[in-house]
Each structure stands twice: as C-alpha cells, then as structure tokens.
Design a protein around this motif. Structure first.
Motif, short mmCIF file in Angstrom:
data_model
loop_
_atom_site.label_atom_id
_atom_site.label_comp_id
_atom_site.label_asym_id
_atom_site.label_seq_id
_atom_site.Cartn_x
_atom_site.Cartn_y
_atom_site.Cartn_z
N LYS A 120 33.36 75.24 98.28
CA LYS A 120 32.38 76.38 97.80
C LYS A 120 33.27 77.60 98.38
CE LYS A 120 28.54 77.08 97.30
NZ LYS A 120 26.38 76.74 98.11
N ASP A 121 33.56 78.46 97.70
CA ASP A 121 34.69 79.79 97.82
C ASP A 121 33.36 80.62 99.13
OD1 ASP A 121 35.15 81.90 98.75
OD2 ASP A 121 36.18 82.35 96.88
N HIS A 122 33.37 80.42 100.20
CA HIS A 122 32.60 81.33 101.34
C HIS A 122 32.42 82.39 101.55
CE1 HIS A 122 30.00 77.43 102.49
NE2 HIS A 122 31.64 76.95 103.09
N ASP A 123 33.56 83.50 100.98
CA ASP A 123 34.02 84.33 100.94
C ASP A 123 33.34 85.13 99.86
OD1 ASP A 123 35.04 84.04 103.83
OD2 ASP A 123 36.86 84.18 102.19
N ALA A 124 33.27 84.38 98.61
CA ALA A 124 33.05 84.98 97.24
C ALA A 124 31.32 85.35 97.07
CB ALA A 124 32.98 84.08 95.75
N ASP A 125 30.82 83.92 97.85
CA ASP A 125 29.13 83.18 98.19
C ASP A 125 29.00 84.60 98.92
OD1 ASP A 125 28.75 81.90 96.84
OD2 ASP A 125 28.76 79.72 97.99
N GLU A 126 29.48 85.17 100.01
CA GLU A 126 29.32 86.22 101.22
C GLU A 126 29.00 87.52 101.08
OE1 GLU A 126 27.64 86.25 104.34
OE2 GLU A 126 27.66 83.88 104.32
N GLY A 127 30.12 88.01 99.60
CA GLY A 127 29.83 88.79 99.52
C GLY A 127 28.94 89.26 98.19
N THR A 128 28.41 88.32 97.52
CA THR A 128 27.34 88.34 96.62
C THR A 128 26.00 87.99 97.25
OG1 THR A 128 28.48 86.69 95.70
CG2 THR A 128 26.21 86.89 95.14
N ASN A 130 25.51 89.79 100.19
CA ASN A 130 25.75 91.52 100.84
C ASN A 130 25.15 92.02 99.22
OD1 ASN A 130 26.16 90.29 103.84
ND2 ASN A 130 28.30 90.75 102.97
N TRP A 131 25.74 91.78 98.87
CA TRP A 131 25.87 92.72 97.29
C TRP A 131 23.71 92.19 97.13
CZ3 TRP A 131 27.43 96.71 94.89
CH2 TRP A 131 28.42 97.07 95.04
N VAL A 132 22.92 91.67 97.07
CA VAL A 132 21.88 90.99 96.59
C VAL A 132 20.66 91.50 97.69
CG1 VAL A 132 20.16 89.20 96.94
CG2 VAL A 132 22.76 89.11 95.49
N LYS A 133 21.72 91.54 99.27
CA LYS A 133 20.73 92.22 100.44
C LYS A 133 20.64 92.90 100.51
CE LYS A 133 21.57 89.79 104.21
NZ LYS A 133 22.06 89.01 105.79
N GLY A 166 14.75 90.88 101.46
CA GLY A 166 16.56 90.62 100.91
C GLY A 166 17.11 90.49 102.53
N LEU A 167 16.82 90.86 103.10
CA LEU A 167 16.95 90.51 104.83
C LEU A 167 16.84 88.96 104.57
CD1 LEU A 167 15.72 93.22 106.71
CD2 LEU A 167 18.19 93.12 106.63
N PHE A 168 15.68 88.17 104.32
CA PHE A 168 15.47 86.97 104.72
C PHE A 168 16.07 85.89 103.75
CE2 PHE A 168 13.39 89.09 108.15
CZ PHE A 168 13.93 88.40 109.78
N PHE A 169 16.18 86.08 102.69
CA PHE A 169 16.35 85.57 101.22
C PHE A 169 17.31 85.74 99.90
CE2 PHE A 169 11.41 85.00 103.10
CZ PHE A 169 11.14 83.99 103.18
N ASP A 171 19.73 84.77 100.37
CA ASP A 171 21.45 83.32 100.22
C ASP A 171 20.45 82.73 99.00
OD1 ASP A 171 21.97 84.16 102.09
OD2 ASP A 171 21.86 82.48 103.77
N CYS A 172 19.22 82.58 99.20
CA CYS A 172 17.95 81.75 97.82
C CYS A 172 18.20 81.78 97.15
CB CYS A 172 16.78 81.30 98.70
SG CYS A 172 16.15 80.72 100.38
N VAL A 173 19.10 83.20 96.33
CA VAL A 173 18.41 83.99 95.18
C VAL A 173 20.22 83.39 94.87
CG1 VAL A 173 18.73 86.08 94.34
CG2 VAL A 173 16.85 85.55 95.77
N VAL A 174 20.68 84.20 95.56
CA VAL A 174 22.74 84.05 95.24
C VAL A 174 22.59 82.07 95.16
CG1 VAL A 174 25.05 84.10 96.04
CG2 VAL A 174 23.49 85.74 96.58
N ASN A 175 22.42 81.31 96.06
CA ASN A 175 21.69 80.06 95.70
C ASN A 175 21.62 79.23 94.10
OD1 ASN A 175 23.47 79.43 97.77
ND2 ASN A 175 21.93 79.32 99.05
N TRP A 176 20.40 80.44 94.30
CA TRP A 176 19.37 79.82 92.77
C TRP A 176 20.18 80.03 91.82
CZ3 TRP A 176 17.59 82.95 88.93
CH2 TRP A 176 16.52 82.66 88.23
N ILE A 177 20.89 81.38 91.97
CA ILE A 177 21.75 82.31 90.72
C ILE A 177 23.09 80.73 90.43
CG2 ILE A 177 23.26 83.55 89.86
CD1 ILE A 177 21.47 85.81 91.32
#
Length: 183
Positions: A120-128, A130-133, A166-169, A171-177
C-alpha cells in the motif's frame, strides 16, 4: 559480467546468408548453448541476435573502443545456422579469444499479476484520511455552530458527533472506500 561475442555469418533456413562476416551476440531464450570456433551451430530455439558491426578480429574491434555504429537486432528461429570463425569474452581486462564459449540462459521468474505482493502507498492513504477527517470536522463545526446560534441542539449534537466521527473513524471510511473502489 562477462560479455560473449561471436564473429561469423548468420544463415537462414534456406541457406541464404542474412549476415556475412559480422560480430554478433546471440541471446538464446530457452536452453544454454555452447558454441565452438570453426563449427557451425544449427539453431534449435528462438534467439535474439545483436549484430554489432562488420566482421573484423575481435581484439582489434575491442581496441577500437568496440564501435557499434551499424548496430542491428535480428530475431532468428529454428533452422538458422551460425557459422563461427571467432569467439571472445570481454571483461574488465579486455577481449579474450576462446575456442569455446557457453551462452547461458538465465531463467526469469514471471509473476502473475494476481499473485504479486503489492504494498500500500501509506502516504496516499494518509492524505486521503486527512481529507476525510478535515471534511468531517469542518462540516461538524459548521453544524454545531449553526445549531448553537439557532438553538437547535439536535444540530449541535449531530455536529459534535460528526467531529468525533472524523477524528476517530476516518481510517475506517478510507479503508471501506478503498475496498469498494479498485483503480
């Protein structure tokens, strides 16, 4: 890595000289082959041949900085013949003529795309994430503020819940998407 070179002619399956007295390197694809000076070799496998230059003594060619101005490639198959007049190995100490040279085939392990271990591209995941959050926090703050100003406490609770979500979940939203959308 030692580079093997052949001086000789390449003849097609009908006996026509495709190249007469050239320096070349054959790249055998399936089986290793030993070539001998003065012997004709009947090709029994598909082979890519790099034709470097017109024929001349291999050590003379090496001394002339191995000029390859007329470099060409040729794909030959079963039935072609390699007429060998000179063989050489080139290494960091120079060109060495040899009576016999083995052209080794290095096997390549091909990986089926479905079996590749992708990371996985962890940098891209972190950026996504952060946007969702950020979106959840911004919308939650606007809702909570609007609820306070209009005295609609349901909007305040909803805005606060969106901020916590947004603060706690995020990660779950991005992984689901990511699990639903394959790019």
């Amino acid at each position: 890595m030692d580079a093997p070179f052949v001086r000789g002619s390449i003849i097609d399956e009908f006996g026509n000289k495709v190249y007469d007295d050239v320096i070349f390197t054959p790249f055998f694809q399936s089986d290793s082959v030993t070539l001998e000076r003065g012997m004709d070799h009947s090709v029994k496998q598909n082979t890519l041949v790099a034709v470097w230059t017109d024929g001349r003594d291999l050590t003379s060619w090496y001394a002339d900085a191995m000029q390859t101005d007329g470099y060409e490639t040729l794909f030959i198959e079963e039935g072609y013949t390699l007429q060998i007049s000179q063989l050489g190995i080139c290494d960091d100490t120079g060109m060495h003529t040899e009576p016999k040279v083995e052209f080794k085939v290095t096997k390549v392990d091909y990986v089926s795309p479905g079996l590749a271990k992708l990371h996985k591209d962890h940098d891209a995941d972190e950026g996504t994430k952060n946007w969702v959050k950020g979106i959840c926090i911004a919308i939650g703050a606007v809702l909570a503020l609007y609820g306070l100003l209009t005295r609609r406490y349901v909007l305040v609770i909803g805005g606060a819940a969106l901020i916590v979500f947004g603060l706690f979940f995020s990660d779950c939203v991005v992984n689901w998407i990511a699990g639903k959308v394959r790019l």
